[in-house]
Design an enzyme around this catalytic site. Structure first.
Site, PDB file in Angstrom:
ATOM      1  N   PHE A 170      33.841  42.216  40.650  1.00  0.00           N
ATOM      2  CA  PHE A 170      34.692  42.847  41.680  1.00  0.00           C
ATOM      3  C   PHE A 170      35.332  44.131  41.378  1.00  0.00           C
ATOM      4  O   PHE A 170      35.758  44.457  40.287  1.00  0.00           O
ATOM      5  CB  PHE A 170      35.756  41.908  42.071  1.00  0.00           C
ATOM      6  CG  PHE A 170      35.251  40.532  42.368  1.00  0.00           C
ATOM      7  CD1 PHE A 170      35.489  40.091  43.888  1.00  0.00           C
ATOM      8  CD2 PHE A 170      35.019  39.492  41.224  1.00  0.00           C
ATOM      9  CE1 PHE A 170      35.085  38.965  44.086  1.00  0.00           C
ATOM     10  CE2 PHE A 170      34.670  38.267  41.787  1.00  0.00           C
ATOM     11  CZ  PHE A 170      34.332  37.974  43.250  1.00  0.00           C
ATOM     12  N   LYS A 171      34.727  45.105  42.109  1.00  0.00           N
ATOM     13  CA  LYS A 171      35.348  46.678  41.831  1.00  0.00           C
ATOM     14  C   LYS A 171      36.441  46.778  42.928  1.00  0.00           C
ATOM     15  O   LYS A 171      36.312  46.892  44.028  1.00  0.00           O
ATOM     16  CB  LYS A 171      34.145  47.620  42.292  1.00  0.00           C
ATOM     17  CG  LYS A 171      34.387  48.899  42.055  1.00  0.00           C
ATOM     18  CD  LYS A 171      33.360  49.925  42.647  1.00  0.00           C
ATOM     19  CE  LYS A 171      33.846  51.380  42.157  1.00  0.00           C
ATOM     20  NZ  LYS A 171      32.768  52.367  42.694  1.00  0.00           N
ATOM     21  N   ILE A 172      37.517  46.739  42.254  1.00  0.00           N
ATOM     22  CA  ILE A 172      38.790  47.004  42.831  1.00  0.00           C
ATOM     23  C   ILE A 172      39.303  48.460  42.841  1.00  0.00           C
ATOM     24  O   ILE A 172      39.602  48.844  41.833  1.00  0.00           O
ATOM     25  CB  ILE A 172      39.810  46.050  42.388  1.00  0.00           C
ATOM     26  CG1 ILE A 172      39.222  44.522  42.168  1.00  0.00           C
ATOM     27  CG2 ILE A 172      41.273  46.104  43.219  1.00  0.00           C
ATOM     28  CD1 ILE A 172      38.760  44.010  43.669  1.00  0.00           C
TER      29      ILE A 172
END
Length: 309
Positions: A170-172
């Site tokens: 997950f690239k937040i």
């Protein structure tokens, strides 16, 4: 063992810029040089065809050309992540399948969106990622970015991770990213193999403190950002913070003043590429902004500034 069951990825996986000639044509020799420069920076992997690669300004034919060129040039030296975002599940799945055949080790996608108002609901988002996972058996990273205009709640991200096991990264890069990363790690537990941040690392220390184990910056100063992550993950937070403090004025200038143009400007100055052109309607940096960027970057002497000289 399926690829998505391998040891979790950590470290730095920067976005490769797409170089263009001054007339706007793809600069394919320059693309090869960009990739070689990034590998010499010591990156843990490379992401291609992302937003910072100007993917939204490429034709489908150009995407295919770049996909094949990049995978051939990298030749397994580091893993390659391929961005396959599209509103159409059918098209995104086809892109994903082709990327894996070419050698991609991970895929990155934003949730399906188009323009200012076309969005999928939660059911549609889960089905979208499930279809892509079925078409392409490699790990998938969800890009949670304001550009999509889609609110990806922590419960939805955890649901994705649990219902679609390939969705493990997950690239937040939303406002208050550290708070969201912390909540995601707490709620998702072992199903969250890779909590990453983005936005050129402008909140990297806060995000690492919140549980991030990787970052996806631009390729401008990857060699200088990597030691921040390495030291932090080795338990050397004081050292990591000191290194990061030295970089932060430049990262802030890149993020707030330049955007995707910064990396190209530095790479052109360093002889990696011949032109820092971007495609219209994007515009070149103002000369004063360019000068400010180079003033900051020269103080740090990154590999990209001298790679081709």
């Amino acid at each position: 063992m399926p690829a998505f069951a391998d040891k979790p990825w950590t470290g730095i996986y920067p976005i490769a810029p797409t170089p263009f000639a001054a007339n706007g044509d793809l600069d394919l020799p320059g693309m090869r040089r960009v990739l070689d420069c990034m590998i010499d920076q010591g990156v843990d992997g490379i992401c291609i065809l992302a937003n910072y690669s100007e993917q939204f300004l490429l034709t489908d034919e150009e995407r295919d050309t770049l996909l094949d060129l990049c995978l051939a040039q990298v030749a397994g030296r580091v893993p390659v992540i391929v961005t396959c975002s599209h509103y159409s599940t059918r098209i995104a799945a086809a892109r994903a399948q082709r990327a894996v055949v070419a050698g991609a080790k991970m895929l990155m996608l934003m949730p399906p969106y188009h323009g200012a108002s076309l969005r999928a609901d939660e059911k549609g988002i889960v089905e979208h990622f499930a279809a892509i996972a079925a078409a392409a058996p490699v790990p998938i990273m969800v890009q949670d970015a304001p550009l999509s205009g889609t609110n990806l709640s922590v419960p939805l991200l955890v649901r994705l991770a649990k219902e679609v096991p390939q969705v493990r990264y997950f690239k937040i890069e939303v406002p208050n990213a550290a708070a969201k990363l912390r909540a995601l790690v707490a709620a998702g537990g072992a199903s969250i193999a890779g909590p990453f941040d983005g936005e050129e690392g402008i909140t990297l220390m806060a995000d690492l403190d919140a549980g991030a184990t990787g970052t996806m910056t631009s390729a401008m100063v990857s060699d200088l950002v990597k030691p921040v992550v390495v030291n932090f993950l080795a338990g050397k937070r004081v050292e990591a913070a000191a290194l990061y403090a030295r970089l932060l004025p430049l990262i802030n200038f890149e993020n707030r003043q330049c955007g995707l143009r910064a990396c190209k400007t530095v790479m052109m100055e360093g002889g990696v590429i011949r032109s820092d052109a971007v495609r219209h309607p994007l515009e070149a940096l103002h000369p004063a902004t360019r000068a400010g960027l180079l003033e900051l970057v020269r103080e740090l002497d990154p590999i990209a500034l001298r790679w081709g000289k």
